[in-house]
Design a protein around this motif. Sequence first.
Motif, PDB file in Angstrom:
ATOM      1  N   GLN A 102      59.875 106.382  34.245  1.00  0.00           N
ATOM      2  CA  GLN A 102      60.053 107.750  34.732  1.00  0.00           C
ATOM      3  C   GLN A 102      61.168 107.828  35.781  1.00  0.00           C
ATOM      4  O   GLN A 102      62.019 108.724  35.724  1.00  0.00           O
ATOM      5  CB  GLN A 102      58.735 108.273  35.335  1.00  0.00           C
ATOM      6  N   SER A 103      61.207 106.884  36.698  1.00  0.00           N
ATOM      7  CA  SER A 103      62.233 106.972  37.750  1.00  0.00           C
ATOM      8  C   SER A 103      63.620 106.648  37.191  1.00  0.00           C
ATOM      9  O   SER A 103      64.627 107.218  37.617  1.00  0.00           O
ATOM     10  CB  SER A 103      61.885 106.092  38.950  1.00  0.00           C
ATOM     11  N   GLY A 104      63.672 105.758  36.189  1.00  0.00           N
ATOM     12  CA  GLY A 104      64.958 105.469  35.549  1.00  0.00           C
ATOM     13  C   GLY A 104      65.525 106.726  34.894  1.00  0.00           C
ATOM     14  O   GLY A 104      66.726 107.003  34.965  1.00  0.00           O
ATOM     15  N   VAL A 105      64.656 107.501  34.271  1.00  0.00           N
ATOM     16  CA  VAL A 105      65.119 108.720  33.584  1.00  0.00           C
ATOM     17  C   VAL A 105      65.504 109.802  34.598  1.00  0.00           C
ATOM     18  O   VAL A 105      66.458 110.561  34.361  1.00  0.00           O
ATOM     19  CB  VAL A 105      64.063 109.218  32.563  1.00  0.00           C
ATOM     20  N   GLU A 106      64.835 109.852  35.729  1.00  0.00           N
ATOM     21  CA  GLU A 106      65.250 110.813  36.774  1.00  0.00           C
ATOM     22  C   GLU A 106      66.711 110.557  37.159  1.00  0.00           C
ATOM     23  O   GLU A 106      67.487 111.484  37.354  1.00  0.00           O
ATOM     24  CB  GLU A 106      64.367 110.658  38.018  1.00  0.00           C
TER      25      GLU A 106
END
Length: 221
Positions: free
Chosen positions: A171-175
Amino acid sequence: MNYQDLISYCQQDWEDYTEHDFVNQLATGDLNKYAFFHYLKQDYLFLKHYARAYALAVFKSSTLAEMREPLPGLNALLESEMNHHIEYCQTWGLSAEEMEAEPEDFGTVCYTRYVLDTGMAGDRTDLFTALAPCAIGYAVVGQRLGQWPETKLEGNPYRSWVELYSGEDYQSGVEETIRRLNAMLEEIPLESKRGHRLCEIFKTATRMEVAFWEQGMKAAQ
Ligand SMILES: Cc1ncc(CN)c(N)n1
């Protein structure tokens, strides 16, 4: 424009992708195992070509900062996602060598070569737009399934998949991917020829994602 404009342009395709039966059945644990197995083997091959497209982003860059940008995403892809797929397939008795030798299905060839061709023919923004439905869509799916009351983790054979894409790391990579994409799109008016072209690229890749779920489903018939 921003990434939400890309989604809005193909809203129905986007919902077909992120709310597909394939993922709902994954979350409840009801997905046919041959459908998942075919999907996972093809996804291993998909991710290899997707990694090549990330590497193309370095080639398409001009500054050192731009060259460094795709590296965390590329690393997550080659390490976390690929390792998940290899380890999962090993539990089914399939080795990494056998996965390498698997023939590519049509949907895998079409999608990966479309992304690579779009990136080669266009610039960095074209390339990142073609890459975006893959990264963003799975984050949307992961987030939805993480909160969906029907999602079952206990005893679900697909639990690791659900946890991978709903997990903090993905999730944080995609943010970060979204932040970078928005910075690229910022100066481009939605109602311009360029804006329209980017919307069409995003839409085509989104339709390919739907076809990728369908390809898995078809393998079980
Ligand atoms: C086909 C496809 N699309 C997206 C993802 C998420 N990176 C994936 N693993 N495979």
